[in-house]
Design an enzyme around this catalytic site. Structure first.
Site, PDB file in Angstrom:
ATOM      1  N   GLU A  63       5.186  -9.710  -3.799  1.00  0.00           N
ATOM      2  CA  GLU A  63       4.232 -10.523  -4.548  1.00  0.00           C
ATOM      3  C   GLU A  63       3.603 -11.603  -3.671  1.00  0.00           C
ATOM      4  O   GLU A  63       4.042 -11.859  -2.551  1.00  0.00           O
ATOM      5  CB  GLU A  63       4.925 -11.164  -5.753  1.00  0.00           C
ATOM      6  N   ASN A  64       2.593 -12.240  -4.229  1.00  0.00           N
ATOM      7  CA  ASN A  64       1.883 -13.291  -3.533  1.00  0.00           C
ATOM      8  C   ASN A  64       1.360 -14.266  -4.577  1.00  0.00           C
ATOM      9  O   ASN A  64       0.917 -13.847  -5.648  1.00  0.00           O
ATOM     10  CB  ASN A  64       0.724 -12.673  -2.736  1.00  0.00           C
ATOM     11  N   ALA A  65       1.381 -15.551  -4.270  1.00  0.00           N
ATOM     12  CA  ALA A  65       0.892 -16.559  -5.207  1.00  0.00           C
ATOM     13  C   ALA A  65      -0.573 -16.337  -5.541  1.00  0.00           C
ATOM     14  O   ALA A  65      -1.027 -16.691  -6.625  1.00  0.00           O
ATOM     15  CB  ALA A  65       1.089 -17.959  -4.634  1.00  0.00           C
ATOM     16  N   ALA A  66      -1.318 -15.760  -4.625  1.00  0.00           N
ATOM     17  CA  ALA A  66      -2.729 -15.453  -4.861  1.00  0.00           C
ATOM     18  C   ALA A  66      -2.831 -14.055  -5.466  1.00  0.00           C
ATOM     19  O   ALA A  66      -3.127 -13.084  -4.785  1.00  0.00           O
ATOM     20  CB  ALA A  66      -3.516 -15.548  -3.559  1.00  0.00           C
ATOM     21  N   TYR A  67      -2.516 -13.963  -6.786  1.00  0.00           N
ATOM     22  CA  TYR A  67      -2.648 -12.670  -7.453  1.00  0.00           C
ATOM     23  C   TYR A  67      -4.055 -12.157  -7.277  1.00  0.00           C
ATOM     24  O   TYR A  67      -4.983 -12.945  -7.319  1.00  0.00           O
ATOM     25  CB  TYR A  67      -2.359 -12.803  -8.952  1.00  0.00           C
ATOM     26  N   CYS A  72       2.705  -3.218  -4.969  1.00  0.00           N
ATOM     27  CA  CYS A  72       3.805  -2.539  -5.654  1.00  0.00           C
ATOM     28  C   CYS A  72       4.716  -1.812  -4.667  1.00  0.00           C
ATOM     29  O   CYS A  72       4.297  -1.442  -3.574  1.00  0.00           O
ATOM     30  CB  CYS A  72       3.250  -1.524  -6.649  1.00  0.00           C
ATOM     31  N   GLU A  74       5.831   1.243  -4.794  1.00  0.00           N
ATOM     32  CA  GLU A  74       5.391   2.601  -4.511  1.00  0.00           C
ATOM     33  C   GLU A  74       4.371   2.617  -3.380  1.00  0.00           C
ATOM     34  O   GLU A  74       4.443   3.418  -2.464  1.00  0.00           O
ATOM     35  CB  GLU A  74       4.784   3.248  -5.763  1.00  0.00           C
TER      36      GLU A  74
END
Length: 159
Positions: A63-67, A72, A74
């Protein structure tokens, strides 16, 4: 006019019903899931892919704070496998996802973006990739191709 769409999948009784390779994939996906970087959603996903040459590649969601800059499990796994083994077919893909501290879960299938990425590699290798999605408890579903989970798919034939 309505039409019916048939989607084929198999329900595997439990972990003990898997063959030795499938158990290795389940275990690899479950183990790498614990290394997911998911500080925002706390939803950890692990993926393991069996290549035709016998290699097992695994990866987790990042993940990253900057969605939506994260990726994912996969796709991290597929892209790494394709970059490092570009001419080796992907045979089986196993995915397990659940909240970080869960002790039980339900089988989580690949998201839409991952389905599209898997489809791309199925098209490239001209062969389906068996997709397994499992719960932490060993409840498992299997499809013979991503097209079973993405029946109205978009591929290069439309370009």
């Amino acid at each position: 006019m309505e039409k019916e769409l048939k989607i084929t999948f198999e329900s595997i009784e439990n972990y003990n019903s898997l063959d030795a390779i499938e158990k290795k994939l389940f275990d690899a996906a479950q183990k790498i899931r614990e290394k997911a970087y998911a500080p925002y959603s706390n939803f950890q996903v692990g993926c393991a892919i069996l290549l035709e040459n016998g290699e097992i590649i695994s990866g987790s969601n990042q993940e990253n704070a900057a969605y939506p800059s994260g990726l994912c499990a996969e796709r991290t796994t597929i892209f790494w496998a394709a970059a490092n083994f570009p001419d080796v077919k992907m045979k089986k893909l196993f995915v397990i996802g659940a909240p970080k501290d869960a002790v039980s879960s339900v089988p989580i299938p690949p998201c839409g973006g991952c389905r599209q990425s898997i489809l791309e590699y199925e098209a490239k290798q001209k062969e389906g990739i068996e997709i397994y999605f499992a719960s932490l408890d060993g409840e498992i579903y299997k499809t013979k191709t991503i097209r079973d989970l993405l029946p109205f798919s978009f591929d290069s034939s439309y370009l």
